[in-house]
Design a protein around this motif. Structure first.
Motif, PDB file in Angstrom:
ATOM      1  N   PRO A  34       0.817  -1.251  -0.081  1.00  0.00           N
ATOM      2  CA  PRO A  34      -0.017  -0.030  -0.187  1.00  0.00           C
ATOM      3  C   PRO A  34       1.012   1.259  -0.069  1.00  0.00           C
ATOM      4  CG  PRO A  34      -0.795  -1.662   1.608  1.00  0.00           C
ATOM      5  CD  PRO A  34       0.445  -1.974   0.957  1.00  0.00           C
ATOM      6  N   ALA A  35       1.777   1.308   0.741  1.00  0.00           N
ATOM      7  CA  ALA A  35       2.883   2.368   0.864  1.00  0.00           C
ATOM      8  C   ALA A  35       3.390   2.717  -0.456  1.00  0.00           C
ATOM      9  CB  ALA A  35       3.886   2.364   1.877  1.00  0.00           C
ATOM     10  N   SER A  36       3.481   1.933  -1.401  1.00  0.00           N
ATOM     11  CA  SER A  36       4.045   2.020  -2.524  1.00  0.00           C
ATOM     12  C   SER A  36       3.210   2.130  -3.850  1.00  0.00           C
ATOM     13  CB  SER A  36       5.252   0.900  -3.057  1.00  0.00           C
ATOM     14  OG  SER A  36       4.337  -0.437  -3.151  1.00  0.00           O
ATOM     15  N   ALA A  37       1.825   2.268  -3.273  1.00  0.00           N
ATOM     16  CA  ALA A  37       0.846   2.462  -4.461  1.00  0.00           C
ATOM     17  C   ALA A  37       1.023   3.893  -5.060  1.00  0.00           C
ATOM     18  CB  ALA A  37      -0.336   2.569  -3.613  1.00  0.00           C
ATOM     19  N   PRO A  38       0.847   3.705  -6.486  1.00  0.00           N
ATOM     20  CA  PRO A  38       1.145   5.054  -7.303  1.00  0.00           C
ATOM     21  C   PRO A  38       0.438   6.235  -6.624  1.00  0.00           C
ATOM     22  CG  PRO A  38      -0.517   3.694  -8.259  1.00  0.00           C
ATOM     23  CD  PRO A  38      -0.036   2.976  -7.179  1.00  0.00           C
ATOM     24  N   ARG A  39       0.967   7.475  -6.513  1.00  0.00           N
ATOM     25  CA  ARG A  39       0.243   8.760  -6.333  1.00  0.00           C
ATOM     26  C   ARG A  39      -0.320   9.182  -7.591  1.00  0.00           C
ATOM     27  NH1 ARG A  39       2.089   8.909  -1.180  1.00  0.00           N
ATOM     28  NH2 ARG A  39       3.510   7.452  -0.817  1.00  0.00           N
ATOM     29  N   PRO A  40      -1.047  10.206  -7.539  1.00  0.00           N
ATOM     30  CA  PRO A  40      -1.678  10.658  -8.710  1.00  0.00           C
ATOM     31  C   PRO A  40      -0.572  11.066  -9.680  1.00  0.00           C
ATOM     32  CG  PRO A  40      -2.994  11.313  -6.861  1.00  0.00           C
ATOM     33  CD  PRO A  40      -1.855  10.750  -6.654  1.00  0.00           C
ATOM     34  N   ALA A  41       0.474  11.763  -9.105  1.00  0.00           N
ATOM     35  CA  ALA A  41       1.573  12.468 -10.149  1.00  0.00           C
ATOM     36  C   ALA A  41       2.511  11.603 -10.511  1.00  0.00           C
ATOM     37  CB  ALA A  41       2.173  13.592  -9.444  1.00  0.00           C
ATOM     38  N   ILE A 205     -11.370   2.085  -2.217  1.00  0.00           N
ATOM     39  CA  ILE A 205     -12.436   2.782  -3.115  1.00  0.00           C
ATOM     40  C   ILE A 205     -12.404   2.698  -4.259  1.00  0.00           C
ATOM     41  CG2 ILE A 205     -13.476   5.036  -3.260  1.00  0.00           C
ATOM     42  CD1 ILE A 205     -12.155   5.982  -0.539  1.00  0.00           C
ATOM     43  N   VAL A 206     -13.541   2.233  -4.905  1.00  0.00           N
ATOM     44  CA  VAL A 206     -13.644   2.254  -6.255  1.00  0.00           C
ATOM     45  C   VAL A 206     -14.807   3.534  -6.806  1.00  0.00           C
ATOM     46  CG1 VAL A 206     -14.870   0.992  -8.161  1.00  0.00           C
ATOM     47  CG2 VAL A 206     -13.557  -0.310  -6.614  1.00  0.00           C
ATOM     48  N   THR A 207     -13.966   4.267  -7.455  1.00  0.00           N
ATOM     49  CA  THR A 207     -14.914   5.535  -7.900  1.00  0.00           C
ATOM     50  C   THR A 207     -15.514   5.099  -9.247  1.00  0.00           C
ATOM     51  OG1 THR A 207     -12.646   6.374  -9.156  1.00  0.00           O
ATOM     52  CG2 THR A 207     -13.360   7.346  -6.989  1.00  0.00           C
ATOM     53  N   VAL A 217     -10.522  12.364  -5.757  1.00  0.00           N
ATOM     54  CA  VAL A 217      -9.098  12.175  -5.936  1.00  0.00           C
ATOM     55  C   VAL A 217      -8.271  13.294  -6.577  1.00  0.00           C
ATOM     56  CG1 VAL A 217      -7.410  10.488  -6.889  1.00  0.00           C
ATOM     57  CG2 VAL A 217      -9.670   9.860  -6.277  1.00  0.00           C
ATOM     58  N   GLY A 218      -9.134  14.417  -7.308  1.00  0.00           N
ATOM     59  CA  GLY A 218      -8.321  15.568  -7.781  1.00  0.00           C
ATOM     60  C   GLY A 218      -7.606  15.321  -9.143  1.00  0.00           C
ATOM     61  N   TRP A 230      -4.259   2.322 -10.842  1.00  0.00           N
ATOM     62  CA  TRP A 230      -4.536   2.548  -9.199  1.00  0.00           C
ATOM     63  C   TRP A 230      -4.292   3.921  -8.961  1.00  0.00           C
ATOM     64  CZ3 TRP A 230      -7.000  -0.116  -5.886  1.00  0.00           C
ATOM     65  CH2 TRP A 230      -6.953  -1.648  -5.960  1.00  0.00           C
ATOM     66  N   LYS A 231      -5.157   4.648  -8.209  1.00  0.00           N
ATOM     67  CA  LYS A 231      -4.697   6.083  -7.607  1.00  0.00           C
ATOM     68  C   LYS A 231      -4.691   6.039  -6.317  1.00  0.00           C
ATOM     69  CE  LYS A 231      -4.767   7.258 -11.952  1.00  0.00           C
ATOM     70  NZ  LYS A 231      -3.413   7.486 -12.726  1.00  0.00           N
ATOM     71  N   ARG A 232      -4.576   6.886  -5.599  1.00  0.00           N
ATOM     72  CA  ARG A 232      -4.962   7.176  -4.064  1.00  0.00           C
ATOM     73  C   ARG A 232      -5.359   8.470  -3.727  1.00  0.00           C
ATOM     74  NH1 ARG A 232      -1.043   5.085  -0.139  1.00  0.00           N
ATOM     75  NH2 ARG A 232      -0.532   3.367  -1.322  1.00  0.00           N
ATOM     76  N   VAL A 233      -6.101   8.219  -2.406  1.00  0.00           N
ATOM     77  CA  VAL A 233      -6.541   9.474  -2.058  1.00  0.00           C
ATOM     78  C   VAL A 233      -6.136   9.605  -0.366  1.00  0.00           C
ATOM     79  CG1 VAL A 233      -8.871   8.463  -1.325  1.00  0.00           C
ATOM     80  CG2 VAL A 233      -8.685  10.932  -1.711  1.00  0.00           C
ATOM     81  N   ARG A 234      -5.926  10.535   0.083  1.00  0.00           N
ATOM     82  CA  ARG A 234      -5.716  10.792   1.671  1.00  0.00           C
ATOM     83  C   ARG A 234      -6.892  11.388   2.173  1.00  0.00           C
ATOM     84  NH1 ARG A 234      -1.783  10.917   5.586  1.00  0.00           N
ATOM     85  NH2 ARG A 234       0.034  10.229   4.227  1.00  0.00           N
ATOM     86  N   VAL A 235      -7.332  10.717   3.387  1.00  0.00           N
ATOM     87  CA  VAL A 235      -8.600  11.068   4.055  1.00  0.00           C
ATOM     88  C   VAL A 235      -8.547  11.054   5.454  1.00  0.00           C
ATOM     89  CG1 VAL A 235     -11.080  10.898   4.218  1.00  0.00           C
ATOM     90  CG2 VAL A 235     -10.069  10.773   2.073  1.00  0.00           C
ATOM     91  N   GLY A 236      -8.545  11.819   6.174  1.00  0.00           N
ATOM     92  CA  GLY A 236      -8.374  11.756   7.768  1.00  0.00           C
ATOM     93  C   GLY A 236      -6.996  11.118   8.189  1.00  0.00           C
ATOM     94  N   GLY A 237      -5.895  11.536   7.301  1.00  0.00           N
ATOM     95  CA  GLY A 237      -4.573  11.218   7.642  1.00  0.00           C
ATOM     96  C   GLY A 237      -4.266   9.711   6.985  1.00  0.00           C
ATOM     97  N   ARG A 238      -5.022   9.125   6.386  1.00  0.00           N
ATOM     98  CA  ARG A 238      -4.839   7.615   5.875  1.00  0.00           C
ATOM     99  C   ARG A 238      -4.914   7.776   4.409  1.00  0.00           C
ATOM    100  NH1 ARG A 238      -9.182   4.152   5.581  1.00  0.00           N
ATOM    101  NH2 ARG A 238      -8.074   2.106   5.126  1.00  0.00           N
ATOM    102  N   GLU A 239      -4.150   6.979   3.801  1.00  0.00           N
ATOM    103  CA  GLU A 239      -4.129   6.787   2.429  1.00  0.00           C
ATOM    104  C   GLU A 239      -4.711   5.529   1.916  1.00  0.00           C
ATOM    105  OE1 GLU A 239      -0.357   7.482   0.407  1.00  0.00           O
ATOM    106  OE2 GLU A 239      -0.518   9.588  -0.032  1.00  0.00           O
ATOM    107  N   ILE A 240      -5.608   5.933   0.931  1.00  0.00           N
ATOM    108  CA  ILE A 240      -6.409   4.866   0.669  1.00  0.00           C
ATOM    109  C   ILE A 240      -6.435   4.471  -1.005  1.00  0.00           C
ATOM    110  CG2 ILE A 240      -8.932   3.801   0.376  1.00  0.00           C
ATOM    111  CD1 ILE A 240      -9.630   6.032   2.677  1.00  0.00           C
ATOM    112  N   PRO A 241      -6.142   3.123  -1.408  1.00  0.00           N
ATOM    113  CA  PRO A 241      -6.000   3.065  -2.669  1.00  0.00           C
ATOM    114  C   PRO A 241      -7.367   3.282  -3.524  1.00  0.00           C
ATOM    115  CG  PRO A 241      -5.030   1.183  -1.512  1.00  0.00           C
ATOM    116  CD  PRO A 241      -5.408   2.078  -0.709  1.00  0.00           C
TER     117      PRO A 241
END
Ligand code: SF4
Length: 280
Positions: A34-41, A205-207, A217-218, A230-241
Motif C-alpha cells: 500500500p505504501a508504494s501505491a502510485p500517487r496521482p502524479a 475505494i472504487v470510483t 481524487v483530484g 490505481w490511484k490513491r486518496v488521503r482522507v483523515g490522515g490515511r491513504e487509501i488505494p
C-alpha cells in the motif's frame, strides 16, 4: 449444472466474461505494498496496469445552470451544518442525522429525498458515484433502478454482496435533469463524503465515473484513459488505494463487451487487493 452456478455464469457472461479462466490476480498485486501505491502524479504501480477499454468517450457533462452561482444558503446549523458538527459525528447514523437537513448548495432545495449512502459500516470495499438520479431521489437510496441493478450484478460477479460494501455519492441531493454537479456543489458536499470515509475506513475505494475521480481524487483525466489504473486518496490522515472505473449508467449506455469486461476487471483488481495476504 445447478441453478446458482448457472446464474453466476450468466452474470459473468453478461459482464462480458466469455470464458471462466482462473487468473493469478492476487499474485499479480503481491509485489506492491500500500505504501508504494502510485500517487496521482508519479510513483510505481500498485496493481497491474491495464489498457483502457476501447470504448467511446463519455458525452461531455451538461453544464450547471448559471443560477447555481446565485444561490444563498441558509446560515442555521440545520440548513448549513458546521464542519465541527460533521467532525463530531462518531457513527454513520450520527453523521446522517447531522447533515440530513443540509441546504448548503443549490441542490438541496430541489431534492425529494436526501441520499446519504448505505451499506456496511465496516465495509472493506467502498463504491463512490456522482450523485442521486431520479430513482435514488424518490427512494432516498443510492444506486437503485437499472444502474443499481447492474452495479449489484457487478458486485456479485466478484463474489461479494451489496450489503458487504458501502455505496455513496459525491453529492447527496439530486442534480436537476441528472446533470453533472458543479464543482462548487461537489466541493460543498465533499466534507460529508470525507467523514463517511473516515468512519468506514475502507481498504479500497472504487470510483464510478469521472466526477468522483475529479472531486475525491483530484484527477481531471478522462475516465476512459485512467480506468483500471490505481490511484490513491488521503482522507483523515490515511491513504487509501482508489480504483477508477466506469459508472454503471455509462455501461448501460455503452453496453459493449469491452466496457463490461473492463469494469469487471477493475472490480476484480479491487477485490484482489482487499483479499491480499495480511503481511502485504
Ligand atoms: S448536495 Fe450536499 S451540500 Fe448540497 S444541499 Fe445536498 S447535502 Fe447539502
Amino acid at each position: 449444472m445447478d441453478s446458482p452456478l448457472q446464474a453466476w455464469r450468466d452474470t459473468l457472461e453478461e459482464l462480458g466474461v466469455m470464458g471462466l479462466v482462473r487468473e493469478p490476480v492476487v499474485a499479480a498485486l503481491k509485489p506492491a505494498l500500500p505504501a508504494s501505491a502510485p500517487r496521482p502524479a508519479s510513483g510505481p504501480a500498485l496493481g497491474p496496469t491495464r489498457r483502457p477499454a476501447e470504448a467511446p468517450p463519455r458525452p461531455a457533462p451538461r453544464p450547471a445552470p448559471a443560477a447555481a452561482t446565485a444561490y444563498t444558503p441558509p446560515t442555521d446549523p440545520v440548513g448549513c451544518p458546521p464542519p465541527e458538527a460533521v467532525a463530531a459525528a462518531a457513527t454513520l447514523p450520527e453523521l446522517e442525522k447531522a447533515i440530513q437537513g443540509c441546504l448548503a448548495c443549490p441542490l438541496g432545495p430541489g431534492r425529494l429525498k436526501f441520499v446519504f449512502g448505505e451499506g456496511s459500516p465496516q465495509a472493506r470495499l467502498m463504491l463512490v458515484g456522482e450523485g442521486p438520479g431520479r430513482d435514488e431521489d424518490l427512494q432516498g437510496r443510492p444506486f437503485v433502478g437499472k444502474a443499481g441493478e447492474l452495479l449489484d450484478k457487478m458486485i456479485g460477479a466478484i463474489g461479494m454482496k451489496r450489503e458487504e460494501t458501502y455505496i455513496a455519492n459525491v453529492v447527496k441531493c439530486r442534480p436537476p435533469d441528472n446533470r453533472t454537479p458543479s464543482p462548487d456543489e461537489a466541493r460543498t458536499c465533499l466534507g460529508y463524503l470525507h467523514r463517511q470515509i473516515e468512519l468506514i475506513q475502507p481498504v479500497v475505494i472504487v470510483t464510478l465515473g469521472a466526477t468522483p475521480l475529479r472531486e475525491l481524487v483530484g484527477l481531471s483525466e478522462g475516465i476512459t484513459k485512467v480506468r483500471g489504473q490505481w490511484k490513491r486518496v488521503r482522507v483523515g490522515g490515511r491513504e487509501i488505494p482508489v480504483m477508477p472505473t466506469f459508472h454503471p449508467a455509462y455501461v448501460l449506455r455503452q453496453y459493449t463487451q469491452d466496457v463490461r469486461r473492463a469494469v469487471w476487471e477493475d472490480l476484480k483488481a479491487a477485490k484482489a487487493w482487499i483479499d491480499r495476504p495480511a503481511e502485504d
